[in-house]
Design an enzyme around this catalytic site. Structure first.
Site, PDB file in Angstrom:
ATOM      1  N   LEU A 292      40.924  49.326  40.870  1.00  0.00           N
ATOM      2  CA  LEU A 292      42.052  49.091  39.956  1.00  0.00           C
ATOM      3  C   LEU A 292      43.234  49.951  40.381  1.00  0.00           C
ATOM      4  O   LEU A 292      43.073  51.139  40.691  1.00  0.00           O
ATOM      5  CB  LEU A 292      41.637  49.434  38.524  1.00  0.00           C
ATOM      6  CG  LEU A 292      40.506  48.583  37.934  1.00  0.00           C
ATOM      7  CD1 LEU A 292      40.048  49.161  36.592  1.00  0.00           C
ATOM      8  CD2 LEU A 292      40.927  47.125  37.771  1.00  0.00           C
TER       9      LEU A 292
ATOM     10  N   HIS B  42      28.326  54.851  38.654  1.00  0.00           N
ATOM     11  CA  HIS B  42      28.287  55.043  40.110  1.00  0.00           C
ATOM     12  C   HIS B  42      26.892  55.519  40.521  1.00  0.00           C
ATOM     13  O   HIS B  42      26.344  56.432  39.897  1.00  0.00           O
ATOM     14  CB  HIS B  42      29.350  56.080  40.499  1.00  0.00           C
ATOM     15  CG  HIS B  42      29.467  56.261  41.971  1.00  0.00           C
ATOM     16  ND1 HIS B  42      30.113  55.347  42.775  1.00  0.00           N
ATOM     17  CD2 HIS B  42      29.008  57.226  42.802  1.00  0.00           C
ATOM     18  CE1 HIS B  42      30.046  55.741  44.024  1.00  0.00           C
ATOM     19  NE2 HIS B  42      29.380  56.881  44.072  1.00  0.00           N
TER      20      HIS B  42
END
Ligand code: GRF
Length: 199
Positions: free
Chosen positions: A97, A113
């Site tokens: 993003l 993650h």
């Protein structure tokens, strides 16, 4: 005047592929007293398996053509506004993003993650952990900022890497803990938020 928002916050999940974290979040959202309310799913990939879970569970979704990033992000921002989204959760979303998007959205964005951040930002986390003969790996849920995989850590879970683990077996083990970690991290994060609306 401002008052606290009494409703459950609206969450949008962003996916690109398999969607196993999305599925675990959908399951969690159905548990009694869960604060997780998934209103919208965004996928940059029309073949994402995760979209099947959206359809099956009657959750609104949009497939975004990412060939032009700026246009794609503007389109997403429009959908987020329209659906009054308070929180974005990235779950295997393979696009980065832009800082402009993060600024314009204004509300928090979380990501999961597959490593013990700050170790192994970016891709191939399991391969790097095995190559470095690490004793531990794990998963991290963190806030998204313009700097990749570097925002504040919300929750982290550690697991042991055994001598016989391969990239594949480690990925499987970590994914399994992700499915518990992400809902727990979101619940924790939602509790810490005080959202206000103008009245
Ligand atoms: C997970 O390992 C997650 O940590 C990473 O991408 C993978 C997505 O898997 N960001 P899935 O699509 O949720 O199955």
């Amino acid at each position: 005047m401002e008052k606290l928002i009494g409703r459950n916050l609206n969450i949008s999940i962003f996916i690109s592929g398999r969607g196993s974290n999305l599925l675990s979040l959908i399951k969690h959202s159905k548990i009694k007293n869960s604060k997780i309310k998934i209103n919208l799913i965004i996928s940059n990939n029309k073949f994402s398996k995760g979209l099947e879970f959206a359809k099956k569970n009657k959750i609104k979704y949009h497939i975004i053509d990412y060939s032009k990033k700026k246009q794609a992000e503007n389109k997403i921002l429009g959908y987020l506004r329209k659906n009054e989204i308070d929180l974005i959760c990235l779950a295997g979303f393979m696009k980065i993003l832009s800082s402009d998007f993060i600024k314009k959205f204004k509300n928090p964005i979380l990501n999961i993650h597959p490593s013990l951040l700050p170790k192994y930002k970016g891709l191939n986390t399991h391969r790097r952990a095995i190559e470095n003969k690490d004793k531990f790996s794990g998963a991290t849920v963190h806030l998204v900022t313009p700097k990749l995989d570097s925002g504040k850590i919300i929750l982290q879970k550690k697991i042991k890497i055994s001598k016989i683990d391969t990239e594949k077996t480690l990925a499987k083990k970590v994914l399994k803990i992700e499915h518990k970690l992400y809902p727990a991290a979101i619940e924790k994060f939602l509790k810490s938020l005080v959202f206000k609306e103008k009245v």
